[in-house]
Design an enzyme around this catalytic site. Structure first.
Site, PDB file in Angstrom:
ATOM      1  N   SER A   1       0.554  -1.075   0.001  1.00  0.00           N
ATOM      2  CA  SER A   1      -0.076  -0.040   0.216  1.00  0.00           C
ATOM      3  C   SER A   1       0.906   1.234   0.047  1.00  0.00           C
ATOM      4  O   SER A   1       0.511   2.280  -0.615  1.00  0.00           O
ATOM      5  CB  SER A   1      -0.938  -0.042   1.272  1.00  0.00           C
ATOM      6  OG  SER A   1      -0.315  -0.019   2.313  1.00  0.00           O
TER       7      SER A   1
ATOM      8  N   HIS B   1      -1.557   5.454   6.920  1.00  0.00           N
ATOM      9  CA  HIS B   1      -0.676   5.653   5.578  1.00  0.00           C
ATOM     10  C   HIS B   1      -0.331   7.058   5.358  1.00  0.00           C
ATOM     11  O   HIS B   1      -1.099   7.902   5.945  1.00  0.00           O
ATOM     12  CB  HIS B   1      -1.609   5.068   4.356  1.00  0.00           C
ATOM     13  CG  HIS B   1      -1.656   3.488   4.490  1.00  0.00           C
ATOM     14  ND1 HIS B   1      -2.829   2.738   5.268  1.00  0.00           N
ATOM     15  CD2 HIS B   1      -1.012   2.494   4.030  1.00  0.00           C
ATOM     16  CE1 HIS B   1      -2.569   1.578   4.895  1.00  0.00           C
ATOM     17  NE2 HIS B   1      -1.651   1.483   4.267  1.00  0.00           N
TER      18      HIS B   1
END
Length: 273
Positions: free
Chosen positions: A39, A254
């Site tokens: 990711s 993230h």
């Protein structure tokens, strides 16, 4: 004397004229670039997603592709991907590399590859959940187990992955990127994790990065550390570069678009030959 001056001026002017037949060097062709990984390699956290893997044009591959000297051939990065190939999951990184090599997208013509992998193999998300419990010992045990796995199982999986990459793109510069600290406990804020748990988690990230760096260098690849760039920009800081909404968003934990732009991009650009 006037005629002599005119003649001299004409000669000087003639010397500045480039003959029409003279060739002008063409600019160098942009680097053929391929991105693989998890990711963090896909740009998850930055928003504006273009597929189910969470790829974003605001992530590292898109940012590098925007440079004149680099042309993104393909990004196979996918959220949830691991350094180990586990059948029946999302395309793990070995599957990404194998697929790109089989179709000829990744090969001797590839100049540059970026790869991020290892975080899912130690289960970053699970460790965060364990460290969110009130008992600090639970967090410590989870981090210790992850560090042990990183130095053994994950290290071996990275060796296999890096060997696969080297064989698939023998002429490419391969840049391996590490992970940032998710938390900034120095500001005294404790969203999600206690300050002690934040420090433990960051220390675990450092240990994983050390393993990734060691195996990358053993493979002859370049490792890029982004922890300094993200310093004072973790969760709990006044200007976080890490997405955190209290898990109301799927891309929590993230980097934000700012994190990729100001954290990853400058360090990777410095590393490119």
């Amino acid at each position: 004397m006037k005629l002599l001056r005119l003649a001299a001026g004409a000669l000087m002017t003639a010397g500045l004229i480039v003959p029409a037949s003279a060739s002008v060097a063409a600019p160098p062709a942009p680097l053929a670039y391929v991105a693989v990984g998890d990711s963090y390699a896909a740009g998850f956290g930055a928003g504006s997603y273009v597929d189910a893997c969470g790829q974003s044009p605001l992530g590292l591959p898109g940012l590098l592709d925007a440079r004149k000297q680099i042309q993104l051939t393909f990004s196979a990065a996918c959220s949830g991907a691991r350094a180990a190939d586990i059948p029946g999951r999302v395309p793990d990184v070995p599957e990404q590399v194998g697929g790109l090599a089989a179709t000829g997208v990744l090969g001797p013509q590839t100049d540059l590859v970026t790869v991020t992998a290892g975080g899912n193999d130690v289960d970053f998300g699970g460790i965060v959940r364990d460290c969110a419990t009130p008992a600090l010992a639970v967090c410590q045990d989870a981090v210790n187990l992850a560090v042990s796995d990183a130095g053994t199982t994950v290290a071996a999986d990275l060796d296999a992955l890096y060997a696969q990459l080297a064989g698939a793109a023998p002429n490419a510069q391969v840049i391996v990127t590490g992970y940032p600290h998710l938390f900034s406990p120095e500001f005294g804020n404790a969203p999600l994790l206690s300050l002690e748990a934040q420090e433990l988690f960051n220390a675990g990230t450092d240990a994983l990065n050390e393993v990734i760096e060691d195996r990358a260098e053993a493979a002859g690849f370049d490792f890029v550390d982004v922890t300094k760039r993200f310093d004072k920009h973790g969760i709990g800081s006044p200007e976080p570069w890490i997405t955190f909404t209290g898990f109301t968003a799927i891309d929590d934990l993230h980097p934000t678009a700012k994190g990729y732009q100001s954290g990853y991009l400058p360090e990777v650009r410095k590393a490119i030959d």
